[in-house]
Design an enzyme around this catalytic site. Sequence first.
Site: not given
Length: 386
Positions: A127, A141, A221, A223, A253
């Site tokens: 990915e 991320e 979920h 941030r 979550h």
Amino acid sequence: MLSPHANPRRKVLLVFGTRPEAIKMAPLYLELSKHSGEIDVAVCLTAQHREMLDQVIRFFGIPAHYDLNLMKPGQNLYSLTAAIVEGMKPVLEDFRPDYVFVHGDTTTSMAAALAAFYSGAKVGHVEAGLRTGNKWSPFPEEMNRSLTGRIADIHFAPTQQSRENLLREDIPERHILVTGNTVIDALQHGLSLIERAEPESVQVLSRQLPLHRDIILVTGHRRENFGEGFLNICRALKRIAEQADAEIIYPVHLNPNVQGPVYELLSGIPNVHLIEPQPYESFIWLMNRARLIITDSGGVQEEAPSLGKPVLVMRDTTERPEAVSAGTVILVGTDEERIVSETLNLLYDTERYDRMARLHNPYGDGQATKRIAQFLLTNHKHEYVS
């Protein structure tokens, strides 16, 4: 620790630590295991997440040859990154892999890739090439996947767009293989397992939820949505529940930043069902039963179009622009009015819903893991490296 196979021709270590990684790496382990005469594959868990990770590997029947078991209460990015790098050293020294495969954009992926580089192993990034272009969104991320991309020797890109992103970063074309996304392989295999034997978690949901009505499945979920963003999302869901002839099912979550506003604003509404986070098998079963999905999850953006489910994405940017271009998802951010209007429009505009549901999934055909295995079977570990 379990003992991996001995005397391999190509030694491949799969490293992952979160539920999303496990979902997308499980079918790769199963595929590579079919070629045990030519590929020796082992799994290393960091357990960046623990319980949700374990649920996935149990469902797919994946062994843990190495388990670092690093999850700790109150862990932070500093301590987690250091623990992964240090924890990988004895694993790499014991297994001595030719390749270390990591997935996507987690701290596990970035830190394990760095450790593999230190060991001299080649790094395969599954990915690879997803980008928003903003290192703070999503955090951390976007930077995790970018750093992993700089370390990687071979990039398994899910789409042509991901390939183009890598080429713009001066990754040599011969180091990139477009495979499709392994999440589609996982989805197809997971649904086939459920059809063969309905898991207990699915049976429980069947008894507890009013599945005879249209279902809006919700997950959240991220941030970047904590605070006012989640308050807006919950206000929107409350209005949708009041106006729509549908049931909202929301696996909530465990993060307190999510649970706080969700339970404060949505508890006690008759057609809103706040349930515990679901094992992978019952979640994909819910996706398959849903009319539409509202989410901020990257994986759901990839999975749902294979099931013909329109998706509203509660983010302002996405590293998966292929779905937006294809029309299988709509970005609505955390704008209360937009979430309400797009949801109601899709529920009641049958023609628009059907057009969206019929669109081709840009994330592949469920053959990604076969393409990765074929690469290993036909390419010596140094052939593609300059």
